[in-house]
Design an enzyme around this catalytic site. Sequence first.
Site, mmCIF file in Angstrom:
data_model
loop_
_atom_site.group_PDB
_atom_site.id
_atom_site.type_symbol
_atom_site.label_atom_id
_atom_site.label_comp_id
_atom_site.label_asym_id
_atom_site.label_seq_id
_atom_site.Cartn_x
_atom_site.Cartn_y
_atom_site.Cartn_z
ATOM 1 N N ALA A 242 -3.891 -6.374 -11.002
ATOM 2 C CA ALA A 242 -3.264 -4.998 -10.418
ATOM 3 C C ALA A 242 -2.109 -5.185 -9.741
ATOM 4 O O ALA A 242 -1.980 -4.473 -8.852
ATOM 5 C CB ALA A 242 -4.410 -4.264 -9.821
ATOM 6 N N ALA A 243 -1.582 -6.428 -9.434
ATOM 7 C CA ALA A 243 -0.667 -6.728 -8.483
ATOM 8 C C ALA A 243 0.767 -5.624 -8.675
ATOM 9 O O ALA A 243 0.969 -5.337 -7.589
ATOM 10 C CB ALA A 243 0.023 -8.123 -8.722
ATOM 11 N N GLY A 244 1.201 -5.619 -9.912
ATOM 12 C CA GLY A 244 2.228 -4.494 -10.117
ATOM 13 C C GLY A 244 1.882 -3.178 -9.796
ATOM 14 O O GLY A 244 2.631 -2.616 -8.826
ATOM 15 N N ASP A 245 0.629 -2.720 -10.040
ATOM 16 C CA ASP A 245 0.256 -1.395 -9.767
ATOM 17 C C ASP A 245 -0.007 -1.254 -8.160
ATOM 18 O O ASP A 245 0.494 -0.070 -7.535
ATOM 19 C CB ASP A 245 -0.905 -1.017 -10.325
ATOM 20 C CG ASP A 245 -0.749 -0.923 -11.856
ATOM 21 O OD1 ASP A 245 0.204 -0.476 -12.407
ATOM 22 O OD2 ASP A 245 -1.771 -1.268 -12.630
#
Length: 300
Positions: A242-245
């Site tokens: 979930a790094a991008g989110d």
Amino acid sequence: MNTVTVFGSCNMDLVAYVPVAPRSGETVHGRAFRTVPGGKGANQAIAAAKAGATTRFVGSVGTDGFGEQIRDTLAGTGVDTAGLRTVEGNSGTAHIVVDDEGANSIVVVAGANASTDRIDGEAEGLIASSSCLLMQLETPLEGVEAAAEAAAAHGVRVVLTPAPAEPLPESLLSKVDLLVPNEHEAAVLTGQEDPELAVEALLHSVEEVVITLGERGVLYGNRTGKRLRVPAFPVRAVDTTAAGDTFVGALGAALAGEESVERALREGSAAAALSIGREGASSSMPSAAEIREFLENDAN
């Protein structure tokens, strides 16, 4: 008004942790399994709420047990779920394999998310009273366009994550204020593999662009000629799911709080760095206090 509304997807993430991801036709032993509420929309909402913004979510869950868990998780992290509809059938699911390097592969089944193809009066009211609208492409494009149109009509800043990547109509892009693709998505939209050239191409359609570059940080550009590079913070990756989110949610919270672009990019990058050092998607996202402490320690 530090208020973020997220229009988008919510899933139950079914996550298997393995030493090495299986190849086609191969069976491997996993070391752990977890069910964690996720989906790009819900992830961004939780990240924004944890980062300190008043956050609302507009989307759909099914009538199954996963739908109840997703709703409870959103509410439990402070996200207003008044715009979360329940529709007959299954909730969305994401089937995720994470290896010991932190890399992942994902299969998404839309489920109830497929019905998020429009907005009603209540959803428009939530959008209209926000500082910032965050959107993605895991729900039907018709709904994304309707939400963007409502935001534009009420002077609300529109931030779009174009994932999964697909060609987008100018009718949508003309209503987007800030586009946040990763470098693969930017290449799909522009045909340019070089992120700097992709920024230039995308600025023909939107006012501002942030391209996320993983361990190489982020690249920002706007139509006035401003360009910024924010390096990634060095951390050991445990789970990048979930790094991008997390980056987008924290970025949206900072922008809604009227932080400068430079500060917002750093807060988003710090939040992403903290998240990849932990397992899970929404469960890995840092609080506003953790983000501040991380940045203060980095400055010392």
